[in-house]
Write a protein that holds these residues in place. Structure first.
Motif, PDB file in Angstrom:
ATOM      1  N   LEU A  22       0.808  -1.214   0.000  1.00 50.83           N
ATOM      2  CA  LEU A  22       0.000   0.000   0.000  1.00 50.83           C
ATOM      3  C   LEU A  22       0.848   1.273   0.000  1.00 50.83           C
ATOM      4  N   ASN A  23       2.169   1.115   0.148  1.00 48.43           N
ATOM      5  CA  ASN A  23       3.051   2.275   0.020  1.00 48.43           C
ATOM      6  C   ASN A  23       2.950   2.904  -1.358  1.00 48.43           C
ATOM      7  N   GLU A  24       2.548   2.108  -2.360  1.00 48.12           N
ATOM      8  CA  GLU A  24       2.367   2.649  -3.711  1.00 48.12           C
ATOM      9  C   GLU A  24       1.336   3.784  -3.691  1.00 48.12           C
ATOM     10  N   VAL A  25       0.322   3.639  -2.825  1.00 47.90           N
ATOM     11  CA  VAL A  25      -0.696   4.683  -2.696  1.00 47.90           C
ATOM     12  C   VAL A  25      -0.120   5.883  -1.949  1.00 47.90           C
ATOM     13  N   ARG A  26       0.629   5.612  -0.876  1.00 45.66           N
ATOM     14  CA  ARG A  26       1.211   6.692  -0.076  1.00 45.66           C
ATOM     15  C   ARG A  26       2.173   7.557  -0.901  1.00 45.66           C
ATOM     16  N   GLU A  27       2.948   6.922  -1.773  1.00 47.07           N
ATOM     17  CA  GLU A  27       4.004   7.629  -2.496  1.00 47.07           C
ATOM     18  C   GLU A  27       3.529   8.228  -3.815  1.00 47.07           C
ATOM     19  N   ALA A  28       2.270   8.013  -4.152  1.00 50.40           N
ATOM     20  CA  ALA A  28       1.767   8.497  -5.450  1.00 50.40           C
ATOM     21  C   ALA A  28       1.622  10.014  -5.467  1.00 50.40           C
ATOM     22  N   ASP A  29       1.856  10.602  -6.640  1.00 46.87           N
ATOM     23  CA  ASP A  29       1.591  12.027  -6.840  1.00 46.87           C
ATOM     24  C   ASP A  29       0.105  12.250  -7.144  1.00 46.87           C
ATOM     25  N   ILE A  30      -0.485  11.287  -7.864  1.00 48.18           N
ATOM     26  CA  ILE A  30      -1.912  11.333  -8.214  1.00 48.18           C
ATOM     27  C   ILE A  30      -2.523   9.970  -7.925  1.00 48.18           C
TER      28      ILE A  30
END
Length: 420
Positions: free
Chosen positions: A273-281
């Motif tokens: 779920l870090n992919e969501v945390r680190e997303a710009d959009i």
């Protein structure tokens, strides 16, 4: 990880409690979703029961009288599993199993079972096993004595320990091993993704079974598994997206959210779920054909808030518009949800509008800047590459001149680095 074998479909009774917190229609929608979960796990729903009660009974959840009544129904109809829509305490599970003489599980246990059967990669399997064991630990009864066989009989039992105490010790040891393994996986993941810091990152998120993976495949020409069922995707996958020649964009597909998502599961899937945390959009994909799509929006927004991602730039992507017959629904969405787009991922409808919206947001958010640093600040200059696309670097006698493109958010990070 606890294996799920291909057994004949279990005959299930589903039970939900109506405490008047929600409307009757919402409670019915909750138990309908539980039926979908049961079907995904391989159970056939024979009965759905909604019990109206002011509060939760601490011993039997639905009250002893109602439980005794349902126990007869379970026996007469050869039900072999009873599934509750809320989490049960260890005491409630023990009392209900004794009364029903059948396996009793709650919503969290059911979701964990589905995740166990869907996990394919080493990381997903490790995450699910950790969540299962953390869920199982306070619920241990003599039903779990098989754990001693799994780890070998001789040398596993301490002097004076009961079997349950031995099992608890084995589970705690295994939890420690799994946590250590996940830390190593996370470190490896960070090494792999360190070269992506100067890319714009987009995460596809949303309620489970809204068409996230179908959209991901369409945007990136990937071949991620997509199926019309709950939690078809567990592992995060990242691919490049071409908007134009100048933009470096990475898109990540993520696991779906659902109401009452088990806390252990959220904690175990932290690295994914870090992919969501680190997303710009964040592309928040919504199934517009679902009658309770606005409830699903709230669940996802609350979950994103838990992850600390509520301040991210979010595009609401209303999917499955080809299934909408009532034009007023489309007009309502356009009027209420301003930064949104209506699409059909399965039919490729309006994908160009989504790409144009992404491009417009990026153009609003991407800035070009120039800075000067003293020649001895070479370390700070190299750190800028982690947060920006460096267009030009020039050196003179005592200065480093850097021109770069980055997001407004990363620009603030660069300014902090320079000020240190």
């Amino acid at each position: 990880m606890i294996e799920v074998k291909n057994l004949p479909k279990e005959r299930a009774m589903l039970i939900a409690l109506d405490t008047k917190e929600f409307s009757k229609e919402v409670v019915e929608e909750h138990i309908d979703e539980l039926e979908e979960l049961a079907d995904t796990a391989g159970a056939e729903t024979i009965f759905k029961v909604i019990q109206s009660k002011r509060g939760i009974d601490p011993a039997y959840y639905i009250g002893k009288g109602k439980a005794e009544e349902l126990a007869q129904l379970v026996e007469l109809n050869e039900i072999n599993i009873v599934i509750f829509d809320d989490d049960l305490s260890p005491v409630q599970v023990r009392n209900l199993e004794k009364l029903f003489n059948r396996k009793v599980i709650d919503r969290s246990g059911l979701i964990l079972d589905i995740f166990a059967s869907s996990a394919k990669t080493k990381e997903a399997k490790t995450q699910v096993e950790l969540a299962q064991l953390q869920y199982m630990l306070p619920r241990l009864t003599r039903a779990w004595t098989h754990l001693s066989k799994q780890y070998g009989g001789i040398g596993t039992k301490g002097p004076g320990e009961t079997q349950i105490e031995t099992d608890r010790r084995l589970i705690r040891t295994r939890i420690s091993v799994l946590k250590s393994k996940l830390e190593k996986i996370e470190a490896h993941r960070q090494t792999q993704t360190s070269g992506r810091k100067n890319f714009v990152k987009i995460a596809i998120a949303g309620y489970t079974n809204t068409g996230k993976s179908t959209l991901f495949n369409l945007l990136t020409q990937a071949n991620v598994f997509a199926e019309d069922k709950l939690f078809a995707t567990l592992d995060s996958t990242t691919r490049a997206l071409a908007i134009d020649e100048t933009q470096k964009i990475l898109v990540s597909d993520t696991v779906g959210f659902i109401r009452k998502l088990p806390a252990h599961l959220v904690a175990s899937f932290k690295s994914t779920l870090n992919e969501v945390r680190e997303a710009d959009i964040i592309l928040h994909v919504i199934d517009l054909s679902h009658p309770y799509y606005e409830d699903h929006i709230k669940v996802v927004e609350e979950t994103l808030k838990e992850f600390g991602s509520s301040e991210k730039r979010v595009i609401k992507v209303f999917n499955k518009v080809d299934l909408i017959k009532d034009k007023s629904t489309l007009e309502y969405v356009k009027n209420v949800y301003k930064e949104s787009v209506l699409i059909s991922a399965s039919r490729g409808i309006n994908i160009s509008s989504l790409k144009m919206l992404i491009k417009r947001i990026l153009e609003e958010d991407i800035i070009e800047e120039k800075i000067e640093l003293p020649i001895q600040a070479g370390k700070k200059a190299s750190q800028i590459h982690n947060f920006a696309e460096v267009i030009q670097t020039k050196y003179d006698d005592d200065k480093i001149h850097i021109q770069y493109r980055t997001t407004k958010q990363n620009s603030e990070k660069i300014k902090k680095i320079i000020s240190l």
